[in-house]
Design a protein around this motif. Structure first.
Motif, PDB file in Angstrom:
ATOM      1  N   GLN A  80      -9.940 -15.361 -11.767  1.00 16.91           N
ATOM      2  CA  GLN A  80     -10.826 -14.454 -10.983  1.00 16.91           C
ATOM      3  C   GLN A  80     -10.377 -12.937 -11.203  1.00 16.91           C
ATOM      4  O   GLN A  80      -9.460 -12.470 -11.177  1.00 16.91           O
ATOM      5  N   VAL A  81     -11.603 -12.231 -11.396  1.00 16.07           N
ATOM      6  CA  VAL A  81     -11.298 -10.718 -11.637  1.00 16.07           C
ATOM      7  C   VAL A  81     -10.785 -10.034 -10.454  1.00 16.07           C
ATOM      8  O   VAL A  81     -11.432 -10.144  -9.324  1.00 16.07           O
ATOM      9  N   GLN A  82      -9.917  -9.095 -10.581  1.00 17.76           N
ATOM     10  CA  GLN A  82      -9.370  -8.258  -9.263  1.00 17.76           C
ATOM     11  C   GLN A  82      -9.911  -7.090  -9.619  1.00 17.76           C
ATOM     12  O   GLN A  82      -9.660  -6.452 -10.735  1.00 17.76           O
ATOM     13  N   LEU A  83     -10.315  -6.187  -8.586  1.00 17.45           N
ATOM     14  CA  LEU A  83     -11.039  -5.173  -8.538  1.00 17.45           C
ATOM     15  C   LEU A  83     -10.205  -4.014  -7.869  1.00 17.45           C
ATOM     16  O   LEU A  83     -10.178  -4.384  -6.693  1.00 17.45           O
ATOM     17  N   VAL A  84     -10.035  -3.026  -8.289  1.00 15.77           N
ATOM     18  CA  VAL A  84      -9.460  -1.914  -7.473  1.00 15.77           C
ATOM     19  C   VAL A  84     -10.119  -0.647  -7.667  1.00 15.77           C
ATOM     20  O   VAL A  84     -10.271   0.016  -8.879  1.00 15.77           O
ATOM     21  N   GLU A  85     -10.561  -0.353  -6.552  1.00 13.55           N
ATOM     22  CA  GLU A  85     -11.560   1.059  -6.459  1.00 13.55           C
ATOM     23  C   GLU A  85     -10.488   2.274  -6.081  1.00 13.55           C
ATOM     24  O   GLU A  85      -9.686   2.076  -5.272  1.00 13.55           O
ATOM     25  N   SER A  86     -10.846   3.371  -6.389  1.00 11.09           N
ATOM     26  CA  SER A  86     -10.223   4.725  -6.000  1.00 11.09           C
ATOM     27  C   SER A  86     -11.221   5.826  -6.237  1.00 11.09           C
ATOM     28  O   SER A  86     -12.133   5.627  -6.852  1.00 11.09           O
ATOM     29  N   GLY A  87     -10.764   7.020  -5.723  1.00  7.75           N
ATOM     30  CA  GLY A  87     -11.239   8.294  -5.910  1.00  7.75           C
ATOM     31  C   GLY A  87     -11.876   8.720  -4.736  1.00  7.75           C
ATOM     32  O   GLY A  87     -12.757   9.878  -4.917  1.00  7.75           O
ATOM     33  N   GLY A  88     -12.152   8.072  -3.733  1.00  8.16           N
ATOM     34  CA  GLY A  88     -13.326   8.486  -2.384  1.00  8.16           C
ATOM     35  C   GLY A  88     -12.369   9.503  -1.717  1.00  8.16           C
ATOM     36  O   GLY A  88     -11.134  10.044  -2.099  1.00  8.16           O
ATOM     37  N   GLY A  89     -13.058  10.188  -0.832  1.00  7.51           N
ATOM     38  CA  GLY A  89     -12.375  11.401  -0.147  1.00  7.51           C
ATOM     39  C   GLY A  89     -13.303  11.815   0.720  1.00  7.51           C
ATOM     40  O   GLY A  89     -14.589  11.559   0.904  1.00  7.51           O
ATOM     41  N   LEU A  90     -13.227  13.058   1.096  1.00  6.93           N
ATOM     42  CA  LEU A  90     -13.933  13.891   1.982  1.00  6.93           C
ATOM     43  C   LEU A  90     -14.555  15.092   1.396  1.00  6.93           C
ATOM     44  O   LEU A  90     -13.643  15.628   0.401  1.00  6.93           O
ATOM     45  N   VAL A  91     -15.698  15.362   1.178  1.00  7.35           N
ATOM     46  CA  VAL A  91     -16.341  16.502   0.335  1.00  7.35           C
ATOM     47  C   VAL A  91     -17.621  16.958   1.129  1.00  7.35           C
ATOM     48  O   VAL A  91     -18.092  16.271   2.050  1.00  7.35           O
ATOM     49  N   TRP A 100     -14.781  -9.187  -3.598  1.00  6.33           N
ATOM     50  CA  TRP A 100     -14.570  -7.741  -3.070  1.00  6.33           C
ATOM     51  C   TRP A 100     -13.522  -7.114  -3.132  1.00  6.33           C
ATOM     52  O   TRP A 100     -12.623  -7.684  -2.643  1.00  6.33           O
ATOM     53  N   GLY A 101     -13.283  -5.910  -3.870  1.00  2.15           N
ATOM     54  CA  GLY A 101     -11.788  -5.136  -3.671  1.00  2.15           C
ATOM     55  C   GLY A 101     -12.023  -4.644  -2.099  1.00  2.15           C
ATOM     56  O   GLY A 101     -12.737  -4.620  -1.282  1.00  2.15           O
ATOM     57  N   GLN A 102     -11.115  -3.549  -1.910  1.00  2.00           N
ATOM     58  CA  GLN A 102     -10.878  -2.997  -0.544  1.00  2.00           C
ATOM     59  C   GLN A 102     -11.875  -1.677  -0.729  1.00  2.00           C
ATOM     60  O   GLN A 102     -12.152  -1.268   0.663  1.00  2.00           O
ATOM     61  N   GLY A 103     -12.386  -1.261  -1.513  1.00  2.00           N
ATOM     62  CA  GLY A 103     -13.391  -0.458  -1.415  1.00  2.00           C
ATOM     63  C   GLY A 103     -12.673   0.988  -1.550  1.00  2.00           C
ATOM     64  O   GLY A 103     -11.552   1.076  -1.137  1.00  2.00           O
ATOM     65  N   THR A 104     -13.424   2.329  -1.754  1.00  2.00           N
ATOM     66  CA  THR A 104     -12.976   3.401  -1.532  1.00  2.00           C
ATOM     67  C   THR A 104     -14.149   4.180  -0.588  1.00  2.00           C
ATOM     68  O   THR A 104     -15.306   4.240  -0.781  1.00  2.00           O
ATOM     69  N   GLN A 105     -13.408   4.807   0.534  1.00  4.02           N
ATOM     70  CA  GLN A 105     -14.362   5.686   1.565  1.00  4.02           C
ATOM     71  C   GLN A 105     -14.783   7.066   0.915  1.00  4.02           C
ATOM     72  O   GLN A 105     -13.864   7.775   0.606  1.00  4.02           O
ATOM     73  N   VAL A 106     -16.012   7.231   0.982  1.00  2.00           N
ATOM     74  CA  VAL A 106     -16.540   8.566   0.670  1.00  2.00           C
ATOM     75  C   VAL A 106     -17.326   9.241   1.971  1.00  2.00           C
ATOM     76  O   VAL A 106     -17.881   8.347   2.508  1.00  2.00           O
ATOM     77  N   THR A 107     -16.849  10.240   2.272  1.00  6.85           N
ATOM     78  CA  THR A 107     -17.329  11.049   3.478  1.00  6.85           C
ATOM     79  C   THR A 107     -17.979  12.347   2.851  1.00  6.85           C
ATOM     80  O   THR A 107     -17.281  13.185   2.534  1.00  6.85           O
ATOM     81  N   VAL A 108     -19.342  12.523   3.356  1.00  5.99           N
ATOM     82  CA  VAL A 108     -19.894  13.732   2.901  1.00  5.99           C
ATOM     83  C   VAL A 108     -20.171  14.398   4.132  1.00  5.99           C
ATOM     84  O   VAL A 108     -21.085  14.204   5.085  1.00  5.99           O
TER      85      VAL A 108
END
Length: 120
Positions: free
Chosen positions: A1-12, A110-118
């Motif tokens: 099973q493929v493991q997926l790790v997201e990163s790079g989100g933030g407040l912009v 699904w991975g944990q995802g990364t939060q993007v807030t604009v």
């Protein structure tokens, strides 16, 4: 099973940019289509960009011209460059394998995802 790790989100701020990364485990990454998805509060998860193993890309109309998906097979990583961000882009962003534009589903867990807030 493929493991997926997201990163790079933030407040912009509106009009700003972010680059998301998704690292996938496994040796089949280079032959696997990948997709970026997002889920805003109270809404269903939607596919926003996809890239085939050969590098062909496709985008949802709401992000076309602003987002760019790319991949680095040597690093088992898929990226989402997001420019000209809008408040409506606020969501948790996920990546997955074998994206389906018909159902907005993916082929793996699904991975944990990364939060993007604009927001200003």
């Amino acid at each position: 099973q493929v493991q997926l790790v997201e990163s790079g989100g933030g407040l912009v701020q509106p009009g700003g940019s972010l680059r998301l990364s998704c690292v996938a485990s496994g040796s089949i990454f280079s032959i696997t289509a990948m997709g970026w998805y997002r889920q805003a509060p109270g809404k269903q998860r939607e596919l926003v960009a996809s890239i085939t193993s050969g590098g062909s890309t496709n985008y949802a109309g709401s992000v076309k011209g602003r987002f760019t998906i790319s991949r680095d097979n040597a690093k088992n990583t898929v990226y989402l460059q997001m420019n000209s961000l809008k408040a409506e882009d606020t969501a948790v962003y996920y990546c997955n394998t074998r994206p389906s534009w018909a159902t907005s589903t993916g082929g793996g867990s699904w991975g944990q995802g990364t939060q993007v807030t604009v927001s200003s």
